[in-house]
Design a protein around this motif. Structure first.
Motif, short mmCIF file in Angstrom:
data_model
loop_
_atom_site.label_atom_id
_atom_site.label_comp_id
_atom_site.label_asym_id
_atom_site.label_seq_id
_atom_site.Cartn_x
_atom_site.Cartn_y
_atom_site.Cartn_z
N ASP A 30 1.73 8.54 -6.48
CA ASP A 30 1.99 10.09 -6.34
C ASP A 30 3.06 10.80 -6.48
N GLN A 54 -7.29 4.96 -8.80
CA GLN A 54 -5.97 4.34 -7.61
C GLN A 54 -6.27 2.98 -7.13
N ARG A 93 2.31 1.16 -3.73
CA ARG A 93 1.75 1.79 -4.08
C ARG A 93 1.34 3.87 -4.12
N ASP A 94 0.91 3.92 -3.43
CA ASP A 94 0.70 5.73 -2.44
C ASP A 94 2.33 6.20 -3.50
N ARG A 99 0.69 -0.54 0.28
CA ARG A 99 0.18 0.15 -0.18
C ARG A 99 0.97 1.07 -0.16
N ARG A 100 2.53 1.34 0.34
CA ARG A 100 3.10 2.12 1.34
C ARG A 100 3.80 2.57 -0.43
#
Length: 135
Positions: free
Chosen positions: A50, A61, A45-46, A42-43
């Motif tokens: 970004d 997303q 992906r973000d 998840r980190r």
């Protein structure tokens, strides 16, 4: 070559018989392993999402994969195939045109996907390189 590339594309993301034993062993790992794995993805992906947004992409997303699908039309691009073929030379990053996964290639004509299951330094570098597209 076309036949080999086509077969490889469909075999790359399939778990072959011998790997199924490894998967069975992995499923015996404690829940904490999977919680940590999920948090890390998840980190990542973000981080990449970004970076892609900062580079001008429209980002869809994801919630259950390690690919981020983007739309390239905000960059003034329309043809994902041409964009993906030129991308390595333009900035040293690769992407896959989503239209290869559609029965109707026009349906995903302006969409490309990027993998975020990479080391953080690779994701930061890719995001920086992709920002050069709008400069």
């Amino acid at each position: 070559m076309t036949a080999v590339r086509t077969a490889k594309q469909y075999l790359t993301y399939v778990s072959a018989g011998p790997f199924q034993y490894a998967i069975a062993e992995t499923l015996r790992l404690p829940d904490a392993y999977f919680d940590s794995f999920r948090t890390d993805l998840r980190r990542k992906r973000d981080l990449l999402g970004d970076g892609l947004r900062a580079a001008g992409f429209e980002v869809y997303q994801p919630k259950g994969t390690y690919f981020i699908t983007t739309d390239i039309t905000p960059l003034g691009e329309k043809d994902a195939h041409a964009f993906c073929r030129a991308l390595p030379e333009r900035c040293g990053v690769v992407a896959i045109p989503n239209s290869v996964f559609y029965d109707d290639p026009d349906a995903g004509r302006s969409q490309v996907r990027f993998a975020f299951c990479k080391r953080d330094d690779v994701l930061h570098e890719a995001a920086g390189r992709l920002r050069r597209l709008t400069v």
